[in-house]
Design a protein around this motif. Structure first.
Motif, short mmCIF file in Angstrom:
data_model
loop_
_atom_site.label_atom_id
_atom_site.label_comp_id
_atom_site.label_asym_id
_atom_site.label_seq_id
_atom_site.Cartn_x
_atom_site.Cartn_y
_atom_site.Cartn_z
N GLY A 128 0.81 -1.22 0.00
CA GLY A 128 0.00 0.00 0.00
C GLY A 128 0.83 1.26 0.00
O GLY A 128 0.75 2.08 -0.92
N PRO A 129 1.68 1.46 1.03
CA PRO A 129 2.52 2.67 1.04
C PRO A 129 3.56 2.69 -0.07
O PRO A 129 3.91 3.76 -0.57
N MET A 130 4.06 1.52 -0.46
CA MET A 130 5.02 1.49 -1.57
C MET A 130 4.40 2.05 -2.85
O MET A 130 5.00 2.88 -3.54
N VAL A 131 3.19 1.59 -3.15
CA VAL A 131 2.53 2.05 -4.37
C VAL A 131 2.10 3.51 -4.22
O VAL A 131 2.17 4.28 -5.17
N GLN A 132 1.68 3.90 -3.01
CA GLN A 132 1.31 5.31 -2.79
C GLN A 132 2.50 6.22 -3.03
O GLN A 132 2.39 7.27 -3.68
N LEU A 133 3.67 5.84 -2.51
CA LEU A 133 4.87 6.65 -2.72
C LEU A 133 5.30 6.62 -4.19
O LEU A 133 5.80 7.62 -4.72
N SER A 134 5.12 5.48 -4.84
CA SER A 134 5.42 5.42 -6.28
C SER A 134 4.51 6.37 -7.05
O SER A 134 4.96 7.10 -7.94
N ALA A 135 3.23 6.36 -6.67
CA ALA A 135 2.28 7.28 -7.32
C ALA A 135 2.67 8.73 -7.06
O ALA A 135 2.57 9.59 -7.95
#
Length: 562
Positions: A128-135
């Motif tokens: 979740g946070p990994m993809v949020q930071l990627s976004a």
């Protein structure tokens, strides 16, 4: 067609390459921070399920609870900023609403909250946070691009999100489809191709940095396609649907209970402490569960252990997510599915049923529960297929994923991604619109007899606030309309008086629609005229007046899916 109006163009594909590269590096950085925290807290780079044993068991609830307190403090700052600035932080909402950017401060505070939860062992996924930071990285990159490229920032955010998810699970196709399926609500080729490019570049980057193996070692096993194996697949599909429904329901109840604790630090602290208490039974419930899935696939658990851990992991995930811990549900869902599939396969083996390799059903369960929880069956099927690199699983994964997601949908349980609910609502509204008839939106219309006076027509028009007054005979048959503007013009020109019959100014060639026509036909009828309302008749033969259909009512109905 210009680039600004077309989702697929060379500029978009070229931008997808650096977006995928940056997103993969961001996920590596996040993973590095988690490893650093594990090293500082436990003196180990290993999984939390093993590292926690460095501390005496009496400290486990306190450690997870303290992590929850810290996570809640960070999350409180994020929520306060979101309320003050009225912004959407979640990358899926940003993509779905075509917003300008992913907010930086709130994303970073939520990431810090997630780091505190994950680092202390909360039962929550890292993706979740990994993809949020990627976004967020994609959003920042999009802001630096020149306006002349005519690229929507939300499209760049979508590429980065797909690339981030792909970096976590090494599943580029499933990641691209996830973003298209969840955020866009469609899997349109024009939107999908740039996501695939960004996801593929992210995986190539991970490969070049040494992260090349399949996440779950099942590539050498062969799924035996026979009646008993397919029956087992169907059973797992339905069981996973029930498990997904139960998990969604428990999370909703947990959120309602935890919401009574106003303080976010206390809320997350209480959730963390409760998870820490469950860890006293088994530390395998801590973290996202990646290492546990590997051990399940390796056959390291007996039936009792699988069933016990299934219950504990569902409870731990319910507590972590319900207390608002920031993270993902992907890997916890995969672990719950692996436990469920392996347990059912062990039961079948104990009953002497010829179901083949029982470990393969762990993968089937993984896809099925993920499909049930996310309501994205295509993504779930492809993700497990790419993570195991076992092509023989394609057909059973398809069956189980579809059955599980359909069961949850039929039980009317919401996806863990709110945007999915809006897509379903729009889809259902579109179906209703396409299958509605005109008579379902009829309102009363002002009507006069042909021998009544134009003065009465003016009075009715003023009372009803309508430009046209319908004219019908004694049998209720529609004859035509009188225009208030036409009456005014003729009265001023002294061609008629207020006592003249409405038949003297009646238009008998006025457009109309019929009660059994579809909403789409009603829409097309309004497109041909500049009127606000049209008379509705029963049929072309009798032409009995029933009322009116307004353009406003059609637009309001269409707004439900547009």
């Amino acid at each position: 067609m210009s680039a600004s109006k077309h989702a697929l163009n060379w500029t978009t594909l070229l931008i997808a390459i650096p977006v995928g590269l940056v997103a993969s590096l961001v996920t590596l950085a996040f993973r590095g921070v988690i490893d650093l925290i594990n090293h500082l807290l436990f003196g180990s780079d290993g999984e939390i399920t093993v590292a926690m044993h460095v501390w005496p068991w009496v400290f486990w609830p306190l450690l997870v609870g303290a992590g929850g307190l810290l996570a809640g403090t960070f999350l409180r700052y994020a929520v306060a900023i979101e309320k003050q600035e009225t912004v959407q932080t979640d990358y899926l909402e940003v993509i779905n609403a075509r917003l300008d950017a992913v907010p930086t401060k709130t994303s970073l505070f939520r990431a810090l909250s997630s780091i505190a939860s994950i680092g202390s062992g909360a039962s929550i996924g890292k993706e979740g946070p990994m993809v949020q930071l990627s976004a967020l990285s994609g959003s920042l990159l999009g802001r630096w691009l020149p306006n002349a490229l005519n690229l929507r920032n939300s499209d760049i955010v979508a590429m980065a999100a797909a690339a981030g998810l792909s970096s976590v699970y090494h599943a580029p196709l499933a990641s691209a489809i996830f973003v298209a399926e969840i955020a866009f609500g469609i899997s349109a080729l024009q939107r999908l191709i740039p996501l695939i490019v960004a996801s593929a570049v992210a995986v190539m980057t991970m490969w070049s940095l040494g992260f090349r193996s399949a996440l779950y070692p099942l590539s050498d096993a062969l799924f035996r396609m026979d009646v008993s194996s397919l029956l087992m697949t169907v059973i797992i599909g339905f069981a996973a649907g029930m498990a997904g429904w139960l998990l969604i329901t428990l999370i909703a109840r947990s959120k309602a209970l935890f919401s009574k604790v106003r303080s976010l630090p206390l809320r997350l602290g209480a959730g963390g402490f409760a998870v820490g208490l469950l860890a006293l039974i088994s530390t395998d419930i801590l973290g996202n569960g990646y290492e546990v899935i590997v051990r399940i696939i390796g056959g390291h658990y007996l039936l009792a252990g699988l069933l016990g851990l299934l219950v504990l992991k569902m409870l731990a995930t319910t507590l972590s997510v319900g207390s608002n811990a920031v993270g993902g549900l992907f890997t916890p869902s995969l672990l719950i599915g692996a436990l469920l599939g392996a347990a059912l396969a062990h039961i079948a083996g104990a009953l002497q049923l010829p179901v083949g390799n029982p470990l393969l059903y762990a993968a089937v369960g993984m896809a099925a529960v993920l499909a049930a929880v996310s309501q994205a069956p295509l993504m779930a099927m492809l993700m497990v297929l790419e993570m195991t690199l076992n092509s023989s699983l394609l057909f059973p994964l398809m069956i189980a994923s579809v059955l599980a997601s359909m069961l949850v949908y039929r039980l009317q349980s919401a996806s863990t991604y709110p945007v999915v609910g809006s897509h379903f609502s729009r889809s259902e509204a579109k179906y209703d619109f396409d299958n509605m008839r005109v008579d379902q939106l009829i309102i009363p219309g002002a009507a006069l007899q042909p021998d009544e006076s134009v003065g009465q027509a003016l009075a009715v028009s003023s009372l009803k606030r309508e430009r046209y007054v319908y004219v019908i005979n004694q049998a209720g048959q529609f004859l035509g309309v009188v225009s208030i503007h036409e009456i005014a013009r003729k009265v001023l020109a002294q061609e008629i008086t207020l006592d003249s019959p409405v038949s003297s100014v009646m238009d008998d060639n006025f457009p109309c629609i019929f009660q059994n026509q579809s909403m789409r036909e009603g829409w097309e009828a309004f497109a041909r005229v500049t009127l606000e309302r049209l008379p509705v008749l029963n049929n072309p033969q009798e032409r009995r007046f029933l009322g009116a259909l307004t353009k406003t009512s059609l637009i309001q109905k269409a707004q439900e899916f547009l």
